[in-house]
Enzyme design. Sequence first.
Site, PDB file in Angstrom:
ATOM      1  N   GLN A  41       0.823  -1.205   0.000  1.00 54.75           N
ATOM      2  CA  GLN A  41       0.000   0.000   0.000  1.00 54.75           C
ATOM      3  C   GLN A  41       0.860   1.259   0.000  1.00 54.75           C
ATOM      4  OE1 GLN A  41      -2.835  -2.259   3.169  1.00 54.75           O
ATOM      5  NE2 GLN A  41      -3.205  -0.074   3.053  1.00 54.75           N
ATOM      6  N   ARG A  49      -8.449  -0.974   8.314  1.00 50.11           N
ATOM      7  CA  ARG A  49      -9.455  -0.003   7.860  1.00 50.11           C
ATOM      8  C   ARG A  49      -9.677   1.056   8.932  1.00 50.11           C
ATOM      9  NH1 ARG A  49     -14.092  -1.680   3.737  1.00 50.11           N
ATOM     10  NH2 ARG A  49     -14.415   0.359   2.885  1.00 50.11           N
ATOM     11  N   CYS A  50      -8.588   1.691   9.331  1.00 50.50           N
ATOM     12  CA  CYS A  50      -8.656   2.525  10.535  1.00 50.50           C
ATOM     13  C   CYS A  50      -7.421   3.387  10.586  1.00 50.50           C
ATOM     14  CB  CYS A  50      -8.727   1.586  11.731  1.00 50.50           C
ATOM     15  SG  CYS A  50      -8.029   2.166  13.266  1.00 50.50           S
ATOM     16  N   GLU A  60     -12.887   4.654   6.047  1.00 48.96           N
ATOM     17  CA  GLU A  60     -12.840   3.822   7.241  1.00 48.96           C
ATOM     18  C   GLU A  60     -13.963   4.094   8.232  1.00 48.96           C
ATOM     19  OE1 GLU A  60      -9.017   5.276   7.991  1.00 48.96           O
ATOM     20  OE2 GLU A  60      -7.990   3.660   6.939  1.00 48.96           O
TER      21      GLU A  60
END
Lengths: 288, 794
Positions: B223, B370-371, B740
């Site tokens: 990523q 996701r945070c 998120e």
Amino acid sequence: MYPSRFRYEAPRSLDEALDFLRVYGDEAKVLAGGQSLIPLIKLRFASIELVVDINNIPGLDYHRQESDGSLSFGALCRHVDLEHSELLRRSQPTMAAAAPLIADPIVRNRGTLVGSLCHADPQGDWASVMMALGGEIIAAGPGGRRTIPVSDFIMGPFQNALRPGEIAVEARVPAPKGAVSGNYLKLERRVGDFATVGVAVALETSGSTVSRAGIALTGVGPSNIQATAAEQALVGSALNANSIQQAGRLAAEAAQPKTDHRGSAEYKRHVVETFVTRALGSRGAVAA
Amino acid sequence: MAQALDEIKIGGLGSSRKRVEDDRFLRGVGNYTDDFKLTGMLHMEILRSPVAHARIKSINTAKAWQIPGVHLVLTGEMAAQHNLAWMPTLSYDTQPVLATDKVRYQGQEIACVVADDPYIAKDGCEAIEVEYEPLPAIVSPQQAVAADAPLIRDDKEGQNDNICYRWEVGDREGTERAFAQADMVSSLSLHYPRSHPSPIECCGSIADYNPATTKLTVYMTTQAPHIIRTAVALVAELPEHMIRIISPDIGGGFGNKVPVYPGYVASILCSILLARPVKWIEDKSGNLISTHYARDMYIRGELALRKDGKILATRIHADTDNGSSFSDAQPSKFKIGLFHSAFGCYDIPYGYQTAQGHYTNKAPGGVAYRCSFRITEAMFFQERMIHAAADDLGMDQAQFRRVNLVKDDQFPYRTPFGFLLDSGQYEKCLDVGLDAIGYDEFLREKEQARSRGRRLGIGISTMSEPLGAGNSREYDILGIKMFDAAELRVHPSGKAILKIGAKTQGQGHETTFAQIVTHELGIPAADILVEHGDTDHTPFGMGTYASRSTPVAGAATAMVSRKIRAKARKLAAHLLEVSEEDVEWELGRFYVRGAHDRGVTIQDCSMAAYTNMPDGLEPGLENNAYYDPPNLTWPFAAYIVTVEVDPETGVWDVLRMVAVDDCGVRINPMIVEGQIMGGMTEAYAMANMQFMTYDAEGNCVGSNYMDYLLPTAWETPGFELHEVVTASPHHPIGAKGVGECACVGGPAAFVNAVLNAIDDTGVRNIDMPLLPDRVWEAIQYKHDISGAPPVKTG
């Protein structure tokens, strides 16, 4: 996920398949839907010399009603065929209820009823359904064909009664003698999960009297469990609140659940009782 | 009159244009790491530890070397000769690449086999003999601090216990004073279970070291390709300009593909040693048991309350289970990420937090699944605590929130922990949600149903989270400041290529970043190609995680577009033969002030940049921008869930789920809605079924998809989405992060709803996941359920 080396054969006749099994014995495995066998090979849990793929053998994908009223299911009859079967919807409510609850849609597209029974996973749904219905397996082998009741066929966790060289070619449900009703209730954490608890109920009635009762349990013992005491409590009288309650209690007593990440033993036993009671209750059992 | 461009039609801001990525994905012609096949490429497989904690007595690789087709068997001892047996983590700790002394978690990398094909490589792994001397396994922070606990990190000098960090933040004295003055104190303890981001595509890499050019090219699932390049340069001591990281199509990241994993490093070392390309593709179990997990935090906290419902102060302590290495992916200044964003959306004058991290015999991690850096745990605790406190006060859930939410006229609002909330309309969001769900009516329905033996419940979660790190003053990773960059080149014909340092894993950057350029320049989005993921061909960026792409790289895209527009204005003045001051801009076009018909398009200007530039003006039309955000963006959400619980089985069904998101200006509303639905699905999974745990021996329960449950379309409920728009005052196009929010704020709404349905039992807490047996037990015995579900005992 890379399996060890194995040999693969795809015979075009049953005789040819039986020949391979005779030569390789225990080192050969039959591939039908492959939904359990392939993961076992890929995870290297099973090391196999020869995979005999029976998918090219014609005439094994049927399910039909025989002239005597019994139902028969070929070795390549897929779960999805049963899920969409008009025949089952019309005549066999326990199986019709179970079919859409088998694994997930992708598994149902490939997996087979007979293969699932052969795999004898204690959390398999079909074995309970077949036990409740008094179903049988037809095995073909070097010595010809023989019929084995499913309750004898399932010998333990992942153990069936096939002899070396035999292939299970058909499953059968005997013709009912009375009016048929039944259900399959399954508690799962998610579609595709094994049953936390599954309950198969199959009844035959003449008039209001229960003439035959089948109750079998999934996921609450080392193998599928036939709740014979609960069955007997129902036979010979009409269903009523008392007999239903008693059957629920006896089925819960027959369960041998263990505590695991799907729930405590106590919880599973409680769900068995709840499900048997619900499946026998006024809205639970679906008539054929 | 010249016709004004319709921004929606040309794919600008607010256009739900279809994702340009989908065509190739749906046709099966995407290019993922595993799709690349290089000439002479070999395949690497990893041997992993079957045990959680053991001293390695010996590793015998002789039999593996003898298998035909095996080229290399790499052990930790061999890696050590290249100073690569260990590597640094993103939290200034170390992590083994291949074990040398001990194994510290089940699934840890022991050795690698490189062979002609992956089947042979796997055979090679099976042929390696490892002798272990078992040690007791530690699987919780409580065990880690026990007096007789074995020392896990005996490799670290000066490390005499199993604690990996201590942290405190806030005003301790002020908070204590506020608690002393409180009418009542409400408290709650809970565990946010260990979870795994579990992208469908596992991790993998193809390392291609060319001894002739000395260039190292690595195709990999990352990523953050630019940080990886710098990290590889520093760790492997290779010159940075001779390293090229290519991050091709990625099948989901969710934070899992931020860190550097042993497999990447080993494939690079193997390629250098063999002078051949080496491919490593992880299998699903490898991904689940060894790559970075998320959460696994024990939280206890208190609220100081006034009788009228006003919150005076918060006090929280968190114990994190960090696994065998402290390797949270987080800004270096913070030891427990942005956990101190808890209670940020409420106007609370005082707060104090402490935290302690623990080494255990579990996989390392602490990635922000996701945070944005431990915000999920913060918001979950916040909304569970708010729910419990409202019940303690006997106050309505919505009213208690209304009393305490930061009011519209308080922005920018400084929290007691120093965050500056940029903007919002918090009460309005709550009201939109309450209206949509029919709050008062549902409460009546609930009471009526109760009298008939049915159990209905409603749960609310309201939260604002800081998204889009940095600014560079406060946010860096391994010292590299958290800015982002964009390069924009407009070709003569007016088509353009935008290059960004961020990297999509499914978020749709190739679609949405073009829309930002369209908004700024009027070039149709279909005429703009977005390139990313190749470090030789894109500008530096910190990568895509923590919902930071739109806040930071998106802002850089707007800023570089404005630079292009400024130069195009000079070209327009030249073409129109007027001075620059007399040139006006509208979308896609410059015109002469006072003579709207006399104009040139942005495409006319781009052609002139290469064919007809004025004297003294540099040819071409391209530029770059580095954007250092002045603040984080603060989206807000109100999530409301209604459920029915079957008291006989503990099964609960979601009746309705309403999501109101204010993420500022929406670039592509369809993609925003997709992000919210995806996040909410993951929130539902956490609340309902998902957990990863370990038995007493340290065996991972959750190493496959039969044990680690991902929800399917069959059980995922429908979501009703609503929006409120409060533009971020400091972002160039007013956008805020959103990817998120639902995953962060959603879980508490589901849990609160189930607890509300059984609010007559006195049960204050059921730790996630709320599996049917746990809910049934809580109802049956009227007690709280704490900790992870029991592991297999039979």
